[in-house]
Structure formats: structure tokens, C-alpha cells
Design a protein around this motif. Sequence first.
Motif: not given
Length: 562
Positions: A251-262
Motif C-alpha cells: 500500500i505504501r509503495s502505491a501511495k502516489s497512485r492513490s487519489p487521496l494523496y495525489s
Amino acid sequence: MVDMFDVIVIGAGHAGCEAATAAARRGARVALLSFDRANLGQMSCNPSIGGVGKGHLVRELDVFDGLMARAADRAAIHRRMLNRSKGPAVWGPRVQADRSVYASAIREMVGQSGVRLIEGEATDLVFASDRLRGVKLSDGTILNAHALVIATGTFLSARLFIGEQTLVGGRTGEKSAHALSARLREIGLGQGRLKTGTPPRLDGRTIDWARLESQHSDADHWSMSFLSLPNDNPQLSCAVTRTNEHTHEVIRSAKSRSPLYSGAIGGRGPRYCPSIEDKVQRFGDRHSHQIFLEPESLTNHAVYPNGVSTSLPIEIQRKFLRTIEGLERVQISKPGYAVEYEFVDPRRLDSTLSVKGLKGLFLAGQINGTTGYEEAAGQGLVAGLNAAAVGCDLAPVLFDRTSSYIGVMIDDLTLQGVSEPYRMMTARSEYRLALRADNATTRLGTTAIDAACISVERRKLIERHLTSRASPTWSDTPEGAADALYAPYLDRQKREWEQVQSDRKLPIPLGFAYRAVPGLSGEMVERLASASPDNLEQASRIPGITPAALSALNVALVRAAA
């Protein structure tokens, strides 16, 4: 073409169905407007009803012949009385429901209520002077009414998010209400945006159930409604599993692909039901998070993984799920997603949920910044009863926070407003020892009779119940025993609240340890620590601080000063 109604309700979710049928039970001619009649009574997220605080709302709704408790009883495939190891004041009745049976039960009850169901999209409101006169549909039809309830849930200017993908819609596969949203902004009601989400649905045939801890349904056959008899549905078991460090790493490795964090999602989400990516980021010191695997139906294999709401890309959803014990070969039948939508500041409403200064316009449900089926349904009841009062020249029906959780919710919303989706919890009430799930008929039965919104069967049940309280054998009943158990605590609770009123200038030391105060929720601790008030008077003026929190804080300050 022009049709005339006493009340029109826009939206056929939990708030809309309760509002429409409540108004009809008071004798109003009611139209219920929906994009698609097939979606009536949908459970958009978790197929469960009730829980701690939420179950109390459902029992209160039931006293007024609301739909939710009876539909839940008919559809129940798993029952649990939460918090049974504690006192009955905080027991939380909760049922897992078969989605299709629940929706079918709601459709049947709405169909029997006399409410006219109309398919279409409301695009404009029709006013004469400062009074609402009706609604205009996208095909040009005008529906006239004395009162209008808007219960559009997550559909106002709604957008769905799955990873980098953005879709228009209030629920997967459905439309968004853009024109109505624009009209509400035009008349000054649009406040901002909130966010919610739902987990992926799993194919239960690809879960290794044998490796997981089972959670069985209660052995005793209690019901959610005071009128219902338990159904004879087979009761299914749920299972419990947990995320792990590998899950969190994915999950952490995909953080940049989460609309919550982008930055794609700007609206704030529910504090008490965060997404799994939010949990992993906010609670980085935790090695795992619990997941309940809850069957959704007796007739298909869909499973709801409670605890892993997410808007990550579907391939990441699949990857992190397969790191979890029992889910190593799981197949996703429907991806999880987030939805962002417009809401209205509920401080614009009075205690009947009518918009101040716009006579005849009522709002109910998630449009008022709440989350959850039960909160929506409770507001639908209040708005429907009072829209009927406007439409049929009847007395309003008011709910007080001293006698109901519905009253607590309405009071919190209309006085405090929201900065994040509002969820009901017993900690929100300073009278929680008196507001038990088992005594809703005692607390609200007379109000329901006076509102003239209940069946003959319900009225007889309430009258029998209230009469039985004078019986010498009342103390032998479960409710009578609970009354006796809590009597001294209620006296103390009353004294504590009176003390709060007289101690409003009581100073709060700088750096006071709010987190150590018994009974203060994490939300209250955060709000108090952030504002750092000098005394109770200042604390009472912090947005979102409840009377229950003030009472707990007062007790702690007095003890600290002793």
C-alpha cells in the motif's frame, strides 16, 4: 403537465424512503423521485444495519413505524449484539443483511405506503417569493408541492475515483445530480465537498475460510424491530483476518497512485471509517489492521471485507489483498472506490431539518454532512414527519437530545455543523445511560402516538408497553432490571451536567492531558487540544464539542483540582 403533491422527496435511498413513507403515514400525498426505481433501498456500502449508537437510532426509528428495522429483520443472515460484555446502555444491535432481500423489503413497504414513485431527474427548484412551490424535471415536467425533501445522498456533483481513473456518478454505474447541485449553490446552500469510500467485493469461493477464525451469529433470536419476529433465514458465519507488514508495504509503495494523496480528492473523509491507505499512513506504528469478511447474500458468493475501503488502482487492490491470510488466491468481483460529493452546512437548518428562510424546503441524509444508513434514515424520519406538517397543516414533530439519539444528532448537526462526515456514537450523548436501545418505546412511544404516524398494531404495542411499566412485575423484565441498574448512575449524570452549567468559568490548565480524560473520544481530544481553551466556557464554543464531552471534561477538571 403539472402534478400536485403535499410532499415531494428527491432521492430513494435510506433517507428518502423513510422521509416519503413517514410523510405518507401522517396523511400526506407524497411523490418519491428517483433516477431509477430499481435502485430503491440500495445498500451502497456495507450490507449491515445497526451497531453501537447506530442500532439505537434504528430502534428509535422503529417506534415511529420506520422501515429500516423491519427490513433488516427480514433480510438478516447474521446477528450480533455488540458490547454484550458491557452494560445494556451501550449494547449495539447489528445485523448483516442479504442485500437483495433488504432492498426487496424496502420496495414492498414503500409500495404499500401509498407513495407515488416517479422516475426522473430533478434539475431545478420552483419558488414563489421565499416559499418553495415545486420541482422541475429534466424532461420539463413540473411537480408542484407544499414541501420538498432533498435526500440525494452522495449524488450532488459526485465523482468516483479508482486509482488514476475518475468517473462521473454518485454510485458505481449510476449518474450524478449536477443540475440540482448547481441550483443549490446558486441559492447559497452549497457548502463544500466530502468524501467516502467502499472496499472491493470478493468472490467468497476464492477465500480459504478454513484457515480463518469464524465469527458466529448470536444463538438467541432477538429482532431489530419491536414488532418483528425473527426470520427463519439460515444464519451465516463471518470470518476475521488481518493485514500485515507485507500488505502495508504494498500500500505504501502505491501511495502516489492513490487519489487521496495525489490531490485528486479534496473532500474530507469519515474519521471513524478511514480507507486502508489512510490507516497505513496515519497509524504507521501498527503492524496490522483487523478485517471482517462478511457474506452479502444467501444466493450469491459476494463477500464484503469490512476494514479495507480503498480507492487504489484495481491491480494494487488485488495485490495487497493477496498478502492477507486466507485471501492468497482471492478474486475481486467488484473494485473498491472513493466518491466525492457536495454537501450543505446543516447549520442552515432548524430542528425540523427545514432550511431557515426557505419555507417548505427540507434536507436529509448525507447532503447534511453525515455518513451511514442509520443516520440518513433518522434524518429522513424527521424531515418526512415535518414536511407533512407543512404540507398538511399539522403540528411539527421535534426530537430532544435528552430523550433520543435522533435528537442528539439533529442538535449536533444544526448547532455545531460538520467539518467531516458525522457518525453517531454513544459518546456523543451526555444522557447515554438513559438512552438505551432496549427502552426506545418507553422514551418515544408517546411522541409517536401524538405524531399520528403509526399503525394500529404499533399503537397497541406502545400502549401495552407503557401500561406494563406500572406493573409490580416490571422490575422482572430485562428493561425493568436495566432501569433499576442505572437509576443511581442517572442521578449522578444529572448532577454532573448541572455542575457543568455552574462551572463554566472553571479554568483548564495549559497543557492539560485531554487524552487521559475517561469518556473523551479521539475526535473530541483532537478538537480540544487544537483549540487549547482557557476554561469550560471557551471549550463549549469550539465547533463540534458535544455536551457529553463537556461533562466528561468537567469531571476530570474537578478531580484534578481536588
